[in-house]
Design a protein around this motif. Structure first.
Motif, PDB file in Angstrom:
ATOM      1  N   ARG A 133     -29.917  46.019 -43.781  1.00  0.00           N
ATOM      2  CA  ARG A 133     -30.656  45.938 -42.524  1.00  0.00           C
ATOM      3  C   ARG A 133     -30.024  46.834 -41.453  1.00  0.00           C
ATOM      4  NH1 ARG A 133     -32.417  39.728 -41.454  1.00  0.00           N
ATOM      5  NH2 ARG A 133     -33.283  40.710 -39.593  1.00  0.00           N
ATOM      6  N   GLU A 134     -28.694  46.847 -41.388  1.00  0.00           N
ATOM      7  CA  GLU A 134     -28.033  47.719 -40.406  1.00  0.00           C
ATOM      8  C   GLU A 134     -28.306  49.190 -40.699  1.00  0.00           C
ATOM      9  OE1 GLU A 134     -24.134  45.690 -38.624  1.00  0.00           O
ATOM     10  OE2 GLU A 134     -24.058  45.874 -40.794  1.00  0.00           O
ATOM     11  N   THR A 135     -28.301  49.541 -41.974  1.00  0.00           N
ATOM     12  CA  THR A 135     -28.590  50.933 -42.346  1.00  0.00           C
ATOM     13  C   THR A 135     -30.021  51.301 -41.973  1.00  0.00           C
ATOM     14  OG1 THR A 135     -27.014  50.856 -44.173  1.00  0.00           O
ATOM     15  CG2 THR A 135     -28.708  52.560 -44.264  1.00  0.00           C
ATOM     16  N   LEU A 136     -30.964  50.405 -42.222  1.00  0.00           N
ATOM     17  CA  LEU A 136     -32.358  50.675 -41.872  1.00  0.00           C
ATOM     18  C   LEU A 136     -32.535  50.852 -40.365  1.00  0.00           C
ATOM     19  CD1 LEU A 136     -34.267  48.227 -44.233  1.00  0.00           C
ATOM     20  CD2 LEU A 136     -34.340  50.719 -44.310  1.00  0.00           C
ATOM     21  N   ILE A 137     -31.863  50.024 -39.580  1.00  0.00           N
ATOM     22  CA  ILE A 137     -31.962  50.153 -38.123  1.00  0.00           C
ATOM     23  C   ILE A 137     -31.416  51.501 -37.678  1.00  0.00           C
ATOM     24  CG2 ILE A 137     -31.095  49.252 -35.919  1.00  0.00           C
ATOM     25  CD1 ILE A 137     -31.134  46.454 -37.224  1.00  0.00           C
ATOM     26  N   GLU A 138     -30.261  51.903 -38.239  1.00  0.00           N
ATOM     27  CA  GLU A 138     -29.650  53.178 -37.870  1.00  0.00           C
ATOM     28  C   GLU A 138     -30.525  54.364 -38.269  1.00  0.00           C
ATOM     29  OE1 GLU A 138     -25.938  53.077 -39.859  1.00  0.00           O
ATOM     30  OE2 GLU A 138     -25.082  51.520 -38.567  1.00  0.00           O
ATOM     31  N   LYS A 139     -31.124  54.296 -39.451  1.00  0.00           N
ATOM     32  CA  LYS A 139     -31.864  55.445 -39.975  1.00  0.00           C
ATOM     33  C   LYS A 139     -33.319  55.481 -39.512  1.00  0.00           C
ATOM     34  CE  LYS A 139     -28.430  56.823 -42.633  1.00  0.00           C
ATOM     35  NZ  LYS A 139     -27.681  58.075 -42.364  1.00  0.00           N
ATOM     36  N   LEU A 140     -33.945  54.299 -39.406  1.00  0.00           N
ATOM     37  CA  LEU A 140     -35.387  54.254 -39.165  1.00  0.00           C
ATOM     38  C   LEU A 140     -35.787  53.564 -37.866  1.00  0.00           C
ATOM     39  CD1 LEU A 140     -36.526  53.326 -42.781  1.00  0.00           C
ATOM     40  CD2 LEU A 140     -36.435  55.599 -41.766  1.00  0.00           C
ATOM     41  N   GLY A 141     -34.880  52.798 -37.271  1.00  0.00           N
ATOM     42  CA  GLY A 141     -35.211  52.075 -36.054  1.00  0.00           C
ATOM     43  C   GLY A 141     -35.623  50.637 -36.342  1.00  0.00           C
ATOM     44  N   LEU A 142     -35.704  49.835 -35.268  1.00  0.00           N
ATOM     45  CA  LEU A 142     -35.984  48.407 -35.411  1.00  0.00           C
ATOM     46  C   LEU A 142     -37.351  48.124 -36.023  1.00  0.00           C
ATOM     47  CD1 LEU A 142     -34.598  46.678 -32.192  1.00  0.00           C
ATOM     48  CD2 LEU A 142     -34.027  46.142 -34.556  1.00  0.00           C
ATOM     49  N   ALA A 143     -38.372  48.859 -35.599  1.00  0.00           N
ATOM     50  CA  ALA A 143     -39.732  48.558 -36.062  1.00  0.00           C
ATOM     51  C   ALA A 143     -39.856  48.730 -37.568  1.00  0.00           C
ATOM     52  CB  ALA A 143     -40.732  49.446 -35.337  1.00  0.00           C
ATOM     53  N   GLU A 144     -39.368  49.846 -38.094  1.00  0.00           N
ATOM     54  CA  GLU A 144     -39.453  50.073 -39.531  1.00  0.00           C
ATOM     55  C   GLU A 144     -38.548  49.101 -40.293  1.00  0.00           C
ATOM     56  OE1 GLU A 144     -41.467  52.158 -41.332  1.00  0.00           O
ATOM     57  OE2 GLU A 144     -42.454  52.321 -39.382  1.00  0.00           O
ATOM     58  N   HIS A 145     -37.400  48.809 -39.714  1.00  0.00           N
ATOM     59  CA  HIS A 145     -36.489  47.826 -40.334  1.00  0.00           C
ATOM     60  C   HIS A 145     -37.186  46.488 -40.525  1.00  0.00           C
ATOM     61  CE1 HIS A 145     -34.543  44.237 -38.537  1.00  0.00           C
ATOM     62  NE2 HIS A 145     -33.711  44.325 -39.553  1.00  0.00           N
ATOM     63  N   PHE A 146     -38.017  46.113 -39.538  1.00  0.00           N
ATOM     64  CA  PHE A 146     -38.630  44.786 -39.596  1.00  0.00           C
ATOM     65  C   PHE A 146     -39.637  44.669 -40.732  1.00  0.00           C
ATOM     66  CE2 PHE A 146     -41.168  41.157 -38.195  1.00  0.00           C
ATOM     67  CZ  PHE A 146     -40.149  40.258 -37.944  1.00  0.00           C
ATOM     68  N   GLN A 186     -26.545  40.341 -31.890  1.00  0.00           N
ATOM     69  CA  GLN A 186     -26.820  39.073 -32.575  1.00  0.00           C
ATOM     70  C   GLN A 186     -26.646  39.228 -34.084  1.00  0.00           C
ATOM     71  OE1 GLN A 186     -30.619  37.381 -31.582  1.00  0.00           O
ATOM     72  NE2 GLN A 186     -29.994  36.817 -29.507  1.00  0.00           N
ATOM     73  N   LEU A 187     -27.152  40.342 -34.622  1.00  0.00           N
ATOM     74  CA  LEU A 187     -27.036  40.590 -36.060  1.00  0.00           C
ATOM     75  C   LEU A 187     -25.565  40.641 -36.479  1.00  0.00           C
ATOM     76  CD1 LEU A 187     -29.128  43.118 -38.134  1.00  0.00           C
ATOM     77  CD2 LEU A 187     -26.665  42.936 -38.464  1.00  0.00           C
ATOM     78  N   GLU A 188     -24.734  41.293 -35.670  1.00  0.00           N
ATOM     79  CA  GLU A 188     -23.307  41.377 -35.981  1.00  0.00           C
ATOM     80  C   GLU A 188     -22.674  39.988 -36.022  1.00  0.00           C
ATOM     81  OE1 GLU A 188     -21.911  43.900 -32.883  1.00  0.00           O
ATOM     82  OE2 GLU A 188     -22.739  45.719 -33.783  1.00  0.00           O
ATOM     83  N   PHE A 189     -23.100  39.109 -35.101  1.00  0.00           N
ATOM     84  CA  PHE A 189     -22.579  37.744 -35.114  1.00  0.00           C
ATOM     85  C   PHE A 189     -22.969  37.035 -36.404  1.00  0.00           C
ATOM     86  CE2 PHE A 189     -23.314  33.206 -34.452  1.00  0.00           C
ATOM     87  CZ  PHE A 189     -22.043  32.785 -34.088  1.00  0.00           C
ATOM     88  N   CYS A 190     -24.239  37.138 -36.800  1.00  0.00           N
ATOM     89  CA  CYS A 190     -24.698  36.510 -38.046  1.00  0.00           C
ATOM     90  C   CYS A 190     -23.917  37.047 -39.246  1.00  0.00           C
ATOM     91  CB  CYS A 190     -26.187  36.759 -38.249  1.00  0.00           C
ATOM     92  SG  CYS A 190     -27.268  35.984 -37.054  1.00  0.00           S
ATOM     93  N   ARG A 191     -23.710  38.338 -39.262  1.00  0.00           N
ATOM     94  CA  ARG A 191     -22.983  38.985 -40.359  1.00  0.00           C
ATOM     95  C   ARG A 191     -21.551  38.469 -40.456  1.00  0.00           C
ATOM     96  NH1 ARG A 191     -21.532  44.781 -38.709  1.00  0.00           N
ATOM     97  NH2 ARG A 191     -19.909  43.563 -37.674  1.00  0.00           N
ATOM     98  N   ASP A 192     -20.892  38.289 -39.314  1.00  0.00           N
ATOM     99  CA  ASP A 192     -19.472  37.953 -39.298  1.00  0.00           C
ATOM    100  C   ASP A 192     -19.197  36.450 -39.209  1.00  0.00           C
ATOM    101  OD1 ASP A 192     -19.034  40.691 -39.309  1.00  0.00           O
ATOM    102  OD2 ASP A 192     -18.772  40.812 -37.130  1.00  0.00           O
ATOM    103  N   HIS A 193     -20.231  35.649 -38.956  1.00  0.00           N
ATOM    104  CA  HIS A 193     -20.025  34.210 -38.759  1.00  0.00           C
ATOM    105  C   HIS A 193     -19.348  33.569 -39.975  1.00  0.00           C
ATOM    106  CE1 HIS A 193     -20.794  30.025 -37.792  1.00  0.00           C
ATOM    107  NE2 HIS A 193     -21.409  29.878 -38.945  1.00  0.00           N
ATOM    108  N   ASP A 194     -18.273  32.835 -39.709  1.00  0.00           N
ATOM    109  CA  ASP A 194     -17.586  32.080 -40.762  1.00  0.00           C
ATOM    110  C   ASP A 194     -16.894  30.885 -40.119  1.00  0.00           C
ATOM    111  OD1 ASP A 194     -16.136  31.018 -42.813  1.00  0.00           O
ATOM    112  OD2 ASP A 194     -15.097  32.865 -43.381  1.00  0.00           O
ATOM    113  N   ALA A 195     -17.556  29.735 -40.188  1.00  0.00           N
ATOM    114  CA  ALA A 195     -16.988  28.494 -39.662  1.00  0.00           C
ATOM    115  C   ALA A 195     -16.532  27.577 -40.785  1.00  0.00           C
ATOM    116  CB  ALA A 195     -18.020  27.779 -38.789  1.00  0.00           C
ATOM    117  N   SER A 196     -16.555  28.063 -42.015  1.00  0.00           N
ATOM    118  CA  SER A 196     -16.359  27.206 -43.187  1.00  0.00           C
ATOM    119  C   SER A 196     -15.036  26.454 -43.174  1.00  0.00           C
ATOM    120  CB  SER A 196     -16.489  28.031 -44.470  1.00  0.00           C
ATOM    121  OG  SER A 196     -15.568  29.121 -44.461  1.00  0.00           O
TER     122      SER A 196
END
Length: 273
Positions: A133-146, A186-196
């Motif tokens: 998803r991060e690669t798609l946002i960087e290469k194509l933008g949010l709309a295409e990523h979605f 927000q995406l970075e937070f989801c990616r890195d979240h670890d409360a286990s």
């Protein structure tokens, strides 16, 4: 239109109904508007506080790291601004991750936790998904990523049987696209979240809900999340994808009420012993 101030950032929220307070928090890129049908269902019996997390909706979208301490403090600030001492928490996906942090950092502000379509930490599948998803946002933008992201939010069954909800979400994103900075943070937070390793400290009645067809936050991760929280219950929702609650607002509200009623029954039984 209320806004709470949290560390210099304005956090937007909406209040509906009367009764015991529910703090309702959406997923990645979501806002109060996305959860309007759910909040309307709950507002018939509760005081519902729906939040635009920082980075989305009408809340501020600062370009800095969104960590657990910051996002939990945002939720506490909303409760303060709304004059609410304690609330039952309901969080969806990213919102459920915020709920975990809130329960760990401000446990006295919550009566219970309902975590839907969430996880305690990313695994090999979700790690790969976030990378793509991060690669798609960087290469194509949010709309295409979605165009790809919506396939994680729903399922092959949902695309066939619940095409109206899929189309509704796609149309909403098209009409009000997420802020690029806020969404990435927000995406970075989801990616890195670890409360286990910390969830064993949570001492709140907890229900973990996971759709059987969820491929973004799988039932495997849901069981792991429930297993990490002492006394938590896990419930798998049949034929349901990641955002099942958007097309089943009445059913979702009923599940929330049943969970709260069960807590009340258990508390009464303990007092009687």
């Amino acid at each position: 239109m209320p806004f709470a101030n949290s560390g210099g950032a304005r956090i937007h929220y909406v209040v509906e109904g009367e009764g015991n307070a529910i703090l309702l928090v959406p997923g990645l890129g979501g806002s109060t508007r996305q959860l309007a049908k759910i909040s309307a269902e709950l507002a018939s019996t509760h005081r519902v506080v729906t939040v635009d997390p920082r980075g989305a909706g009408q809340s501020d979208k600062p370009d800095l790291r969104y960590d657990g301490a910051l996002l939990a403090a945002d939720m506490a600030a909303v409760l303060d601004d709304a004059g609410i001492g304690q609330a039952d928490f309901v969080g969806i996906s990213f919102g459920g991750m915020i709920g975990q942090e809130l329960a760990l950092r401000f446990p006295d502000r919550l009566r219970s936790l309902l975590l839907a379509s969430s996880y305690a930490k990313s695994d090999a599948w979700t790690d790969r998904m976030w990378q793509v998803r991060e690669t798609l946002i960087e290469k194509l933008g949010l709309a295409e990523h979605f165009k790809l992201a919506v396939m994680f939010l729903f399922s092959p069954r949902a695309f066939r049987d619940d095409a109206e909800t899929v189309a509704m979400v796609e149309a909403a994103v098209g009409a009000n696209p997420p802020d690029p900075v806020g969404y990435r943070r927000q995406l970075e937070f989801c990616r890195d979240h670890d409360a286990s390793a910390r969830l064993g400290k949570v001492a709140l009645p907890t229900l973990v809900l996971q759709g059987a067809d969820d491929i973004l936050a799988s039932p495997i991760q849901g069981r792991e999340l429930a297993g990490a929280i002492p006394g938590a219950r896990f419930q798998e929702v049949p034929e349901a994808a990641h955002l099942f609650m958007l097309s089943r607002p009445a059913e979702f509200a009923r599940t929330i009420r049943d969970f709260h009623a069960g807590i009340g029954r258990r508390a009464t039984a303990k007092k009687a012993v």
